[in-house]
Design a protein around this motif. Sequence first.
Motif, PDB file in Angstrom:
ATOM      1  N   GLY A  94       0.817  -1.214   0.000  1.00 45.13           N
ATOM      2  CA  GLY A  94       0.000   0.000   0.000  1.00 45.13           C
ATOM      3  C   GLY A  94       0.850   1.263   0.000  1.00 45.13           C
ATOM      4  O   GLY A  94       0.605   2.201  -0.753  1.00 45.13           O
ATOM      5  N   GLY A  95       1.889   1.285   0.846  1.00 47.00           N
ATOM      6  CA  GLY A  95       2.777   2.448   0.879  1.00 47.00           C
ATOM      7  C   GLY A  95       3.551   2.623  -0.411  1.00 47.00           C
ATOM      8  O   GLY A  95       3.688   3.740  -0.929  1.00 47.00           O
ATOM      9  N   THR A  96       4.039   1.526  -0.950  1.00 43.33           N
ATOM     10  CA  THR A  96       4.763   1.597  -2.223  1.00 43.33           C
ATOM     11  C   THR A  96       3.843   2.033  -3.350  1.00 43.33           C
ATOM     12  O   THR A  96       4.253   2.789  -4.228  1.00 43.33           O
ATOM     13  N   LEU A  97       2.616   1.555  -3.314  1.00 40.09           N
ATOM     14  CA  LEU A  97       1.653   1.941  -4.340  1.00 40.09           C
ATOM     15  C   LEU A  97       1.381   3.439  -4.306  1.00 40.09           C
ATOM     16  O   LEU A  97       1.315   4.096  -5.348  1.00 40.09           O
ATOM     17  N   LEU A  98       1.248   4.006  -3.112  1.00 40.55           N
ATOM     18  CA  LEU A  98       1.033   5.452  -3.007  1.00 40.55           C
ATOM     19  C   LEU A  98       2.227   6.240  -3.539  1.00 40.55           C
ATOM     20  O   LEU A  98       2.064   7.212  -4.287  1.00 40.55           O
ATOM     21  N   ILE A  99       3.425   5.825  -3.167  1.00 43.62           N
ATOM     22  CA  ILE A  99       4.628   6.518  -3.647  1.00 43.62           C
ATOM     23  C   ILE A  99       4.763   6.370  -5.166  1.00 43.62           C
ATOM     24  O   ILE A  99       5.048   7.338  -5.876  1.00 43.62           O
ATOM     25  N   TYR A 100       4.533   5.162  -5.650  1.00 42.18           N
ATOM     26  CA  TYR A 100       4.647   4.867  -7.084  1.00 42.18           C
ATOM     27  C   TYR A 100       3.649   5.702  -7.891  1.00 42.18           C
ATOM     28  O   TYR A 100       3.989   6.282  -8.916  1.00 42.18           O
ATOM     29  N   THR A 101       2.408   5.783  -7.416  1.00 45.87           N
ATOM     30  CA  THR A 101       1.410   6.565  -8.164  1.00 45.87           C
ATOM     31  C   THR A 101       1.730   8.052  -8.115  1.00 45.87           C
ATOM     32  O   THR A 101       1.504   8.752  -9.099  1.00 45.87           O
ATOM     33  N   PHE A 102       2.239   8.531  -7.007  1.00 45.69           N
ATOM     34  CA  PHE A 102       2.594   9.943  -6.930  1.00 45.69           C
ATOM     35  C   PHE A 102       3.713  10.266  -7.915  1.00 45.69           C
ATOM     36  O   PHE A 102       3.626  11.244  -8.668  1.00 45.69           O
ATOM     37  N   ILE A 103       4.735   9.432  -7.954  1.00 45.28           N
ATOM     38  CA  ILE A 103       5.845   9.675  -8.884  1.00 45.28           C
ATOM     39  C   ILE A 103       5.367   9.564 -10.324  1.00 45.28           C
ATOM     40  O   ILE A 103       5.693  10.405 -11.171  1.00 45.28           O
ATOM     41  N   TYR A 104       4.575   8.532 -10.635  1.00 40.41           N
ATOM     42  CA  TYR A 104       4.120   8.335 -12.002  1.00 40.41           C
ATOM     43  C   TYR A 104       3.197   9.460 -12.451  1.00 40.41           C
ATOM     44  O   TYR A 104       3.245   9.889 -13.596  1.00 40.41           O
ATOM     45  N   SER A 105       2.363   9.962 -11.552  1.00 39.60           N
ATOM     46  CA  SER A 105       1.465  11.051 -11.942  1.00 39.60           C
ATOM     47  C   SER A 105       2.243  12.331 -12.231  1.00 39.60           C
ATOM     48  O   SER A 105       1.818  13.147 -13.041  1.00 39.60           O
ATOM     49  N   ARG A 106       3.372  12.515 -11.583  1.00 36.78           N
ATOM     50  CA  ARG A 106       4.199  13.701 -11.846  1.00 36.78           C
ATOM     51  C   ARG A 106       5.009  13.569 -13.136  1.00 36.78           C
ATOM     52  O   ARG A 106       5.271  14.551 -13.806  1.00 36.78           O
ATOM     53  N   LEU A 107       5.411  12.357 -13.470  1.00 38.18           N
ATOM     54  CA  LEU A 107       6.272  12.162 -14.632  1.00 38.18           C
ATOM     55  C   LEU A 107       5.533  11.662 -15.866  1.00 38.18           C
ATOM     56  O   LEU A 107       6.144  11.494 -16.919  1.00 38.18           O
ATOM     57  N   ALA A 108       4.248  11.406 -15.754  1.00 37.95           N
ATOM     58  CA  ALA A 108       3.489  10.851 -16.878  1.00 37.95           C
ATOM     59  C   ALA A 108       3.349  11.880 -17.990  1.00 37.95           C
ATOM     60  O   ALA A 108       3.289  13.079 -17.745  1.00 37.95           O
ATOM     61  N   PRO A 109       3.286  11.418 -19.222  1.00 37.81           N
ATOM     62  CA  PRO A 109       3.076  12.344 -20.338  1.00 37.81           C
ATOM     63  C   PRO A 109       1.661  12.923 -20.270  1.00 37.81           C
ATOM     64  O   PRO A 109       0.774  12.336 -19.653  1.00 37.81           O
ATOM     65  N   ASP A 122      -2.169  13.991 -21.262  1.00 41.55           N
ATOM     66  CA  ASP A 122      -3.247  13.202 -21.847  1.00 41.55           C
ATOM     67  C   ASP A 122      -3.346  13.503 -23.342  1.00 41.55           C
ATOM     68  O   ASP A 122      -3.493  14.661 -23.740  1.00 41.55           O
ATOM     69  N   PRO A 123      -3.271  12.489 -24.223  1.00 38.77           N
ATOM     70  CA  PRO A 123      -3.294  12.750 -25.668  1.00 38.77           C
ATOM     71  C   PRO A 123      -4.640  13.284 -26.154  1.00 38.77           C
ATOM     72  O   PRO A 123      -4.693  14.004 -27.153  1.00 38.77           O
ATOM     73  N   ILE A 124      -5.708  12.995 -25.469  1.00 42.54           N
ATOM     74  CA  ILE A 124      -7.022  13.481 -25.888  1.00 42.54           C
ATOM     75  C   ILE A 124      -7.087  15.003 -25.758  1.00 42.54           C
ATOM     76  O   ILE A 124      -7.656  15.688 -26.605  1.00 42.54           O
TER      77      ILE A 124
END
Length: 136
Positions: A103-118, A120-122
């Motif tokens: 759960g903790g790793t998932l929160l950290i992972y989603t926070f990092i991914y949401s900051r570095l994600a490209p 939205d193409p739409i």
Amino acid sequence: MSKYRSYQQQKPVRRREPHPIWRGIGCLILLLMPLLAWGLGELMLQIAIRQGWLPWEWTLPPQWPRWMWKLGFLVPFLSYTQTWSYFLGRVIFILGTLLLLWGGTLLIYTFIYSRLAPPDPIREILPPPKVKRYRR
């Protein structure tokens, strides 16, 4: 001119996938997290035994149902687990630690991914919405 066909060329929509490093990180999380949870769960179990926090039911060896003893391939495992003490405590501490770590790793992972994600193409394809002014 055709009625149902447009002559304008549309830009091909490039599908954006996550960077391959994110797949590697996810694989490491899946492999290393149970090992880390097992180690931390055992450590927390030893601390709980010393402090006397465990209920006495958690200190007993496992009691397997009779139908499991009839399965020949399970008999060596079942007889081996009869020598374990604190079986239920171990299972509860390891699974609880695993849930907390994931759960903790998932929160950290989603926070990092949401900051570095490209982006939205739409949103890049669609024009901005038109807003009508209200008139009386």
